[in-house]
Design a protein around this motif. Structure first.
Motif, PDB file in Angstrom:
ATOM      1  N   VAL A  37       0.836  -1.203   0.000  1.00 47.61           N
ATOM      2  CA  VAL A  37       0.000   0.000   0.000  1.00 47.61           C
ATOM      3  C   VAL A  37       0.871   1.254   0.000  1.00 47.61           C
ATOM      4  CG1 VAL A  37      -1.761   1.302   1.294  1.00 47.61           C
ATOM      5  CG2 VAL A  37      -1.931  -1.195   1.105  1.00 47.61           C
ATOM      6  N   ALA A  38       1.998   1.202   0.674  1.00 47.99           N
ATOM      7  CA  ALA A  38       2.888   2.371   0.780  1.00 47.99           C
ATOM      8  C   ALA A  38       3.402   2.844  -0.577  1.00 47.99           C
ATOM      9  CB  ALA A  38       4.062   2.051   1.704  1.00 47.99           C
ATOM     10  N   PHE A  39       3.568   1.947  -1.525  1.00 51.41           N
ATOM     11  CA  PHE A  39       4.024   2.373  -2.848  1.00 51.41           C
ATOM     12  C   PHE A  39       3.035   3.359  -3.461  1.00 51.41           C
ATOM     13  CE2 PHE A  39       6.141  -1.766  -2.332  1.00 51.41           C
ATOM     14  CZ  PHE A  39       7.450  -1.373  -2.524  1.00 51.41           C
ATOM     15  N   TYR A  40       1.753   3.163  -3.177  1.00 53.84           N
ATOM     16  CA  TYR A  40       0.705   4.052  -3.689  1.00 53.84           C
ATOM     17  C   TYR A  40       0.525   5.291  -2.809  1.00 53.84           C
ATOM     18  CZ  TYR A  40      -0.758   0.111  -6.607  1.00 53.84           C
ATOM     19  OH  TYR A  40      -0.805  -0.917  -7.516  1.00 53.84           O
ATOM     20  N   THR A  41       0.473   5.100  -1.505  1.00 50.45           N
ATOM     21  CA  THR A  41       0.131   6.207  -0.607  1.00 50.45           C
ATOM     22  C   THR A  41       1.322   7.064  -0.204  1.00 50.45           C
ATOM     23  OG1 THR A  41       0.346   4.813   1.359  1.00 50.45           O
ATOM     24  CG2 THR A  41      -1.847   4.948   0.328  1.00 50.45           C
ATOM     25  N   GLY A  43       4.489   6.709  -1.890  1.00 47.18           N
ATOM     26  CA  GLY A  43       5.370   6.869  -3.039  1.00 47.18           C
ATOM     27  C   GLY A  43       6.783   6.375  -2.802  1.00 47.18           C
ATOM     28  N   LYS A  44       6.911   5.385  -1.916  1.00 46.86           N
ATOM     29  CA  LYS A  44       8.233   4.816  -1.653  1.00 46.86           C
ATOM     30  C   LYS A  44       8.100   3.438  -1.017  1.00 46.86           C
ATOM     31  CE  LYS A  44       8.673   7.296   2.745  1.00 46.86           C
ATOM     32  NZ  LYS A  44       9.462   8.256   3.502  1.00 46.86           N
ATOM     33  N   ALA A  45       9.224   2.730  -1.016  1.00 47.83           N
ATOM     34  CA  ALA A  45       9.272   1.399  -0.402  1.00 47.83           C
ATOM     35  C   ALA A  45       9.404   1.553   1.109  1.00 47.83           C
ATOM     36  CB  ALA A  45      10.455   0.614  -0.956  1.00 47.83           C
ATOM     37  N   ILE A  46       8.476   0.952   1.834  1.00 54.82           N
ATOM     38  CA  ILE A  46       8.497   0.977   3.299  1.00 54.82           C
ATOM     39  C   ILE A  46       8.331  -0.457   3.788  1.00 54.82           C
ATOM     40  CG2 ILE A  46       7.315   1.740   5.392  1.00 54.82           C
ATOM     41  CD1 ILE A  46       6.408   4.215   3.873  1.00 54.82           C
ATOM     42  N   THR A  47       9.179  -0.863   4.684  1.00 52.75           N
ATOM     43  CA  THR A  47       9.071  -2.201   5.257  1.00 52.75           C
ATOM     44  C   THR A  47       7.875  -2.258   6.193  1.00 52.75           C
ATOM     45  OG1 THR A  47      11.473  -2.415   5.166  1.00 52.75           O
ATOM     46  CG2 THR A  47      10.295  -3.990   6.540  1.00 52.75           C
ATOM     47  N   GLY A  48       7.079  -3.302   6.031  1.00 53.61           N
ATOM     48  CA  GLY A  48       5.940  -3.501   6.899  1.00 53.61           C
ATOM     49  C   GLY A  48       6.348  -4.177   8.194  1.00 53.61           C
ATOM     50  N   SER A  49       5.389  -4.399   9.054  1.00 54.26           N
ATOM     51  CA  SER A  49       5.620  -5.018  10.357  1.00 54.26           C
ATOM     52  C   SER A  49       4.713  -6.231  10.515  1.00 54.26           C
ATOM     53  CB  SER A  49       5.308  -3.997  11.457  1.00 54.26           C
ATOM     54  OG  SER A  49       5.201  -4.624  12.713  1.00 54.26           O
ATOM     55  N   ALA A  64       2.840  -1.215   7.186  1.00 53.77           N
ATOM     56  CA  ALA A  64       3.496  -0.280   8.096  1.00 53.77           C
ATOM     57  C   ALA A  64       2.529   0.318   9.109  1.00 53.77           C
ATOM     58  CB  ALA A  64       4.172   0.835   7.298  1.00 53.77           C
ATOM     59  N   SER A  65       1.231   0.195   8.851  1.00 53.81           N
ATOM     60  CA  SER A  65       0.250   0.794   9.760  1.00 53.81           C
ATOM     61  C   SER A  65      -1.070   0.028   9.689  1.00 53.81           C
ATOM     62  CB  SER A  65       0.005   2.254   9.384  1.00 53.81           C
ATOM     63  OG  SER A  65      -0.671   2.335   8.134  1.00 53.81           O
ATOM     64  N   ALA A  66      -1.901   0.262  10.694  1.00 49.73           N
ATOM     65  CA  ALA A  66      -3.236  -0.334  10.708  1.00 49.73           C
ATOM     66  C   ALA A  66      -4.065   0.202   9.539  1.00 49.73           C
ATOM     67  CB  ALA A  66      -3.929  -0.041  12.037  1.00 49.73           C
ATOM     68  N   ASN A  67      -3.857   1.470   9.186  1.00 49.93           N
ATOM     69  CA  ASN A  67      -4.576   2.063   8.056  1.00 49.93           C
ATOM     70  C   ASN A  67      -4.236   1.351   6.748  1.00 49.93           C
ATOM     71  OD1 ASN A  67      -6.241   4.076   6.721  1.00 49.93           O
ATOM     72  ND2 ASN A  67      -4.304   4.920   5.966  1.00 49.93           N
ATOM     73  N   HIS A  68      -2.940   1.090   6.513  1.00 48.50           N
ATOM     74  CA  HIS A  68      -2.531   0.389   5.291  1.00 48.50           C
ATOM     75  C   HIS A  68      -3.094  -1.035   5.270  1.00 48.50           C
ATOM     76  CE1 HIS A  68       1.101   3.072   4.080  1.00 48.50           C
ATOM     77  NE2 HIS A  68      -0.008   3.761   4.281  1.00 48.50           N
ATOM     78  N   ASP A 108      -0.608   3.348 -14.634  1.00 50.62           N
ATOM     79  CA  ASP A 108      -2.059   3.168 -14.768  1.00 50.62           C
ATOM     80  C   ASP A 108      -2.665   2.482 -13.547  1.00 50.62           C
ATOM     81  OD1 ASP A 108      -1.977   4.361 -17.313  1.00 50.62           O
ATOM     82  OD2 ASP A 108      -1.641   2.427 -18.293  1.00 50.62           O
ATOM     83  N   GLY A 109      -2.178   2.858 -12.365  1.00 48.41           N
ATOM     84  CA  GLY A 109      -2.714   2.317 -11.125  1.00 48.41           C
ATOM     85  C   GLY A 109      -2.292   0.902 -10.800  1.00 48.41           C
ATOM     86  N   LYS A 110      -1.290   0.386 -11.517  1.00 55.37           N
ATOM     87  CA  LYS A 110      -0.804  -0.968 -11.269  1.00 55.37           C
ATOM     88  C   LYS A 110       0.663  -0.928 -10.867  1.00 55.37           C
ATOM     89  CE  LYS A 110      -4.140  -2.961 -14.403  1.00 55.37           C
ATOM     90  NZ  LYS A 110      -4.366  -3.721 -15.605  1.00 55.37           N
ATOM     91  N   LEU A 111       1.001  -1.776  -9.900  1.00 53.03           N
ATOM     92  CA  LEU A 111       2.346  -1.825  -9.326  1.00 53.03           C
ATOM     93  C   LEU A 111       3.174  -2.923  -9.993  1.00 53.03           C
ATOM     94  CD1 LEU A 111       4.354  -0.951  -7.057  1.00 53.03           C
ATOM     95  CD2 LEU A 111       3.143  -2.566  -5.552  1.00 53.03           C
ATOM     96  N   TYR A 112       4.366  -2.552 -10.460  1.00 54.25           N
ATOM     97  CA  TYR A 112       5.281  -3.488 -11.119  1.00 54.25           C
ATOM     98  C   TYR A 112       6.629  -3.476 -10.405  1.00 54.25           C
ATOM     99  CZ  TYR A 112       1.968  -3.081 -14.986  1.00 54.25           C
ATOM    100  OH  TYR A 112       0.838  -3.095 -15.753  1.00 54.25           O
TER     101      TYR A 112
END
Length: 144
Positions: A37-41, A43-49, A64-68, A108-112
């Motif tokens: 989700v962080a790539f979209y919201t 705009g960078k790579a964030i390690t999740g937990s 990374a968060s409850a929201n994501h 176009d809204g897709k992650l590669y």
């Protein structure tokens, strides 16, 4: 040409050891634990937990968060990377290859993702053609 031949040989080698999972998930953790989700919201790579973990398609997804986590749970297909997070260039050439997070790209809204920055540079030169090829091949390769 020589560089592309070396990349093909590398991918063929990697293909023999690639996962049979639909999702690129070393140790059963999607995308090595990066928050998709962080790539979209962000705009960078964030390690999740693992504190914000969700099991989907038989692998663990970290956020990374409850929201994501909530955003992903509400619509996983919206955030799931194309080709399960495997290399978009490799898929276009007919095989699965691992990826690294710093190669991400949203179109176009897709992650590669791609294998590395060098492969990403090749992929970006003709990304629409490679995406078209990968889209055609993914249904046959997906679970191999």
């Amino acid at each position: 040409m020589k560089q592309q031949l070396l990349l093909v040989l590398l991918f063929v080698t990697l293909h023999t050891s690639a996962q049979t999972s639909e999702i690129f998930a070393p140790d059963s953790i999607a995308l090595r634990g990066y928050d998709v989700v962080a790539f979209y919201t962000e705009g960078k790579a964030i390690t999740g937990s693992d504190k914000f973990m969700y099991s989907w398609k038989n692998v663990k997804w970290f956020f990374a968060s409850a929201n994501h986590l909530a955003l992903f749970k509400a619509d996983p297909a919206k955030y799931e990377p194309q080709y399960g997070g495997y290399c978009a260039y490799g898929l276009a050439r007919g095989y699965k290859a691992p990826t690294v997070a710093d190669t991400w790209y949203v179109l176009d809204g897709k992650l590669y993702f791609n294998y590395n920055q060098k492969v990403k540079a090749i992929w970006q030169k003709e990304k629409e053609r490679y995406i078209d090829s990968a889209n055609r091949k993914w249904p046959q390769i997906r679970l191999n």
